[in-house]
Design a protein around this motif. Structure first.
Motif, mmCIF file in Angstrom:
data_model
loop_
_atom_site.group_PDB
_atom_site.id
_atom_site.type_symbol
_atom_site.label_atom_id
_atom_site.label_comp_id
_atom_site.label_asym_id
_atom_site.label_seq_id
_atom_site.Cartn_x
_atom_site.Cartn_y
_atom_site.Cartn_z
ATOM 1 N N UNK A 171 16.294 -4.629 0.500
ATOM 2 C CA UNK A 171 16.881 -3.101 0.592
ATOM 3 C C UNK A 171 16.192 -2.437 1.272
ATOM 4 N N UNK A 172 15.067 -2.302 1.482
ATOM 5 C CA UNK A 172 14.263 -1.273 2.185
ATOM 6 C C UNK A 172 14.111 -1.627 3.436
ATOM 7 N N UNK A 173 14.448 -2.899 4.086
ATOM 8 C CA UNK A 173 14.610 -3.506 5.427
ATOM 9 C C UNK A 173 13.494 -4.596 5.742
ATOM 10 N N UNK A 174 13.096 -5.420 4.738
ATOM 11 C CA UNK A 174 12.521 -6.645 4.919
ATOM 12 C C UNK A 174 13.497 -7.671 5.217
ATOM 13 N N UNK A 175 13.259 -8.784 5.870
ATOM 14 C CA UNK A 175 14.041 -9.762 6.155
ATOM 15 C C UNK A 175 13.719 -11.137 5.324
ATOM 16 N N UNK A 176 12.421 -11.085 5.225
ATOM 17 C CA UNK A 176 11.873 -12.364 4.532
ATOM 18 C C UNK A 176 10.814 -12.025 3.554
ATOM 19 N N UNK A 177 10.721 -12.624 2.317
ATOM 20 C CA UNK A 177 9.908 -12.363 1.256
ATOM 21 C C UNK A 177 9.113 -13.760 1.040
ATOM 22 N N UNK A 178 7.760 -13.595 0.981
ATOM 23 C CA UNK A 178 7.056 -14.614 0.889
ATOM 24 C C UNK A 178 6.796 -14.551 -0.984
ATOM 25 N N UNK A 207 9.315 3.579 5.212
ATOM 26 C CA UNK A 207 8.453 3.144 5.973
ATOM 27 C C UNK A 207 8.910 1.741 6.832
ATOM 28 N N UNK A 208 9.821 1.095 6.238
ATOM 29 C CA UNK A 208 10.460 -0.199 6.977
ATOM 30 C C UNK A 208 11.632 0.026 7.630
ATOM 31 N N UNK A 209 12.527 1.022 7.451
ATOM 32 C CA UNK A 209 13.778 1.161 8.109
ATOM 33 C C UNK A 209 13.197 2.423 8.780
ATOM 34 N N UNK A 210 13.018 3.789 8.420
ATOM 35 C CA UNK A 210 12.876 4.605 9.037
ATOM 36 C C UNK A 210 11.805 4.999 10.072
ATOM 37 N N UNK A 211 10.595 4.589 9.705
ATOM 38 C CA UNK A 211 9.484 4.300 10.619
ATOM 39 C C UNK A 211 9.506 3.161 11.561
ATOM 40 N N UNK A 212 9.379 2.021 10.924
ATOM 41 C CA UNK A 212 9.180 0.579 11.615
ATOM 42 C C UNK A 212 10.716 0.544 12.632
ATOM 43 N N UNK A 213 11.634 0.340 12.015
ATOM 44 C CA UNK A 213 12.813 0.102 12.839
ATOM 45 C C UNK A 213 13.528 1.334 13.630
ATOM 46 N N UNK A 214 13.624 2.326 13.235
ATOM 47 C CA UNK A 214 14.258 3.708 13.945
ATOM 48 C C UNK A 214 13.117 4.499 14.633
ATOM 49 N N UNK A 215 11.942 4.599 14.269
ATOM 50 C CA UNK A 215 10.977 5.535 14.848
ATOM 51 C C UNK A 215 10.210 4.688 15.863
ATOM 52 N N UNK A 274 0.732 -1.311 0.151
ATOM 53 C CA UNK A 274 -0.115 -0.116 -0.062
ATOM 54 C C UNK A 274 0.881 1.124 -0.078
ATOM 55 N N UNK A 275 0.815 2.260 -0.973
ATOM 56 C CA UNK A 275 1.329 3.619 -0.803
ATOM 57 C C UNK A 275 0.632 4.410 0.261
ATOM 58 N N UNK A 276 1.202 4.737 1.206
ATOM 59 C CA UNK A 276 0.878 5.634 2.421
ATOM 60 C C UNK A 276 1.483 7.018 2.125
ATOM 61 N N UNK A 277 0.738 7.725 1.215
ATOM 62 C CA UNK A 277 1.159 8.998 0.770
ATOM 63 C C UNK A 277 2.036 9.978 1.965
ATOM 64 N N UNK A 278 1.513 10.037 3.348
ATOM 65 C CA UNK A 278 2.311 10.759 4.251
ATOM 66 C C UNK A 278 3.691 10.084 4.567
ATOM 67 N N UNK A 279 4.045 9.031 4.198
ATOM 68 C CA UNK A 279 5.266 8.409 4.670
ATOM 69 C C UNK A 279 6.047 8.115 3.333
ATOM 70 N N UNK A 280 5.501 7.832 2.317
ATOM 71 C CA UNK A 280 6.250 7.755 0.844
ATOM 72 C C UNK A 280 5.266 7.770 -0.266
ATOM 73 N N UNK A 281 5.366 8.782 -1.109
ATOM 74 C CA UNK A 281 4.167 9.007 -1.903
ATOM 75 C C UNK A 281 4.479 8.243 -3.384
#
Length: 578
Positions: free
Chosen positions: A317-324, A277-285, A260-267
């Motif tokens: 590269x964005x921060x995911x560890x596992x891909x389905x 989203x994955x590194x900046x928000x989820x990991x760091x914030x 999903x594109x969440x425009x307030x985070x990455x448009x």
């Protein structure tokens, strides 16, 4: 610091360092991939796990628990034959209990694995759990599900859903959400995470909060397109992120990304491919340090815009560890292999930095330790399941009784003009009408609950024509009471015009008419018939638990549910008491 971090041995150790150093790029890549073996031949299954070293498999529930245990044993044998010899994390999407996924075929497994017929326990949907008002029910459902999954060799569940369903027209979340209020959703997510943890490594299932950073405010299904959320950051912080924050506080093992594109985070990019989203928000914030797993990379939300291979590399590269990295159809094996090879090439070339890949691998190995697949020295342990023991555990009568109790506590009488309950002892004829297979299941439940004859009518499609509706109306004029089963839900968030005509025609008959909303309670936003009951079920055989509970409510049982979402004029918390 989260419960996951404080209660588990998360240190990397010499064993992990050794594995990081020894694995080839392809072996490293394989450990970051989840395969779907259902669409592979037996020889392709062997190759994907033994030759390509894929580290996880997603499975679907069969009707036979012994078969599932034997099947996961076979997959573990293939993984043991790989050069690294690392055991598989076996995963699945079992949000509504161990019976809530699609069946597998038995194939050519040993006869002892094909004996028996009972399936797993079907628990109420998340929205039904939310309607009970008691997070302990989510905890209980998760604990029982974990016990049954582990008996069949499954270690990782892609549940609970942490999305807040703020949009009634959402085509993909709906009853998968605990409700529309973040505090309620957060409480139930926390309870489910705790339940999946079980009593220790032997009955623990890794929990997954999904779909980050929120899929509840969308009108496009990411399976078929790329949804865009235009909510501002304040709304995200107040509504959609809190359940994930609660999950992190509870020590959730993994978090699944949303396409999903969440425009307030990455448009520009969906969350799955977004470093912001994955590194900046989820990991760091938010400070999350557990596994990040993508939603299926076979979904249009990422596949159509970036292609499988490019999307796979971008996600890691964005921060995911596992891909389905599931694929279906005749090219499933080749497509899954290409995903592994694309990641391996990016590792070898340096396009994926070594520290990013090593961090992902450490989290994968840590997850395998937490469910007992690796000991503290990093050696394989606890791969095999006993098919006969699985038969004794999965779908046990006590488990099913628990599911039925919770379903009764969730069913909600939304409105009643004084016609409920229908008298179960009367020698009355009941018409059960609708547009899905639920008609048959509701009719069976009525026969079990009430005296008198039962007549059924089911439309030829989900959008009955005028002549069909007229035929149903003629039947209604010749019976003593009517139960009409309506359906809107996943992929169909609104009732068809034909369904609306059907309900309108039945409502003008001269007998009492009760509506049972099979899945989405929003069907009851307009008071069309004499009574309306929300079942919060699904359009699958596992919805039977909900339908039985709804029929019990129509014929005299006192349901305990209150609306977890706003339905027309009826607010959250509403119910009609008798």
């Amino acid at each position: 610091m989260s419960d996951r971090e404080t209660t588990e041995d998360t240190g990397s150790g010499d064993a992990v360092d050794r594995l990081v150093d020894e694995l080839s790029p392809r072996e490293l890549a394989g450990q970051l991939v989840v395969s779907l073996p259902q669409f592979l031949s037996e020889s392709e299954q062997r190759r994907i796990f033994a030759e390509y070293g894929v580290g996880a498999a997603i499975v679907r529930t069969p009707n036979n628990p012994a078969y599932m245990a034997a099947f996961t044993n076979r997959l573990q044998e293939y993984a043991a034959a790989s050069s690294a010899g690392l055991p598989l994390l076996v995963t699945g999407d079992f949000a509504d209990g161990s019976a809530s996924s699609m069946p597998l075929q038995t194939g050519d497994l040993p006869p002892t694995a094909r004996d028996g017929s009972q399936g797993g326990t079907a628990f109420p949907t998340a929205m039904a759990l939310g309607a009970t008002g008691d997070p302990a029910n989510a905890r209980t459902a998760a604990a029982v599900t974990a016990r049954e999954l582990r008996a069949m060799g499954v270690h990782w569940n892609f549940a609970p859903v942490a999305d807040v369903n703020t949009t009634p027209e959402n085509p993909v979340i709906g009853v998968r959400s605990f409700g529309e209020r973040p505090e309620r959703v957060g409480a139930f997510v926390t309870a489910a995470v705790e339940g999946y943890r079980g009593g220790g490594a032997d009955d623990r299932v890794l929990a997954t909060a999904k779909h980050f950073p929120g899929h509840g405010d969308t009108t496009v299904d990411s399976h078929s397109g790329l949804p865009v959320v235009d909510a501002d950051r304040e709304t995200l912080d107040e509504v959609h992120l809190p359940p994930f924050e609660r999950a992190i506080e509870a020590g959730v093992d993994s978090i699944m990304t949303a396409h999903v594109v969440t425009e307030a985070l990455d448009d520009e990019r969906p969350a799955t491919l977004s470093p912001a989203v994955l590194t900046g928000l989820l990991r760091e914030e938010l400070g999350y340090d557990g596994l990040i797993v993508t939603d299926s990379m076979d979904m249009a939300g990422v596949k159509d815009g970036w292609g499988r291979e490019e999307a796979a590399v971008r996600a890691i590269a964005a921060g995911a560890d596992v891909l389905i990295a599931v694929s279906k159809g005749e090219n499933a094996f080749e497509e899954q292999v290409r995903t592994v090879e694309a990641i391996a090439e990016a590792i070898w070339s340096g396009d994926l930095p070594a520290e990013r890949v090593e961090a992902a691998l450490r989290r994968v190995l840590d997850a395998k330790r937490r469910v007992g697949l690796l000991d503290r020295q990093g050696k394989p342990a606890g791969r095999r399941r006993d098919p006969l023991a699985a038969t004794a555990t999965v779908g046990a009568p006590a488990h099913r009784e628990t599911a039925a109790r919770i379903a009764r506590e969730g069913v909600t009488v939304v409105h009643d003009d004084g016609v409920l309950p229908f008298d179960p002892d009367a020698a009355a004829t009941t018409l059960v009408a609708g547009v899905t297979d639920a008609v048959t299941r509701v009719a069976e439940a009525v026969r079990d609950r009430a005296n008198g004859d039962v007549v059924t009518w089911r439309a030829a499609s989900r959008d009955p024509g005028e002549s069909e509706v007229a035929a149903a109306g003629t039947l209604a004029d010749d019976v003593d009471r009517v139960v009409v089963v309506t359906h809107s839900g996943r992929g169909r968030p609104r009732r068809s015009d034909g369904q609306l005509r059907l309900v309108e025609r039945l409502a003008v008959s001269s007998v009492p008419v009760a509506t049972v909303a099979q899945e989405l309670p929003y069907d009851l936003a307009i008071r069309e018939t004499d009574a309306g009951v929300a079942a919060y079920g699904s359009d699958t055989p596992t919805g039977l638990t909900h339908l039985e509970a709804a029929v019990e409510a129509v014929f005299g049982a006192t349901p305990g549910g209150r609306l977890p979402v706003t339905v027309g004029e009826y607010p959250v918390g509403h119910r009609t008491d008798r």
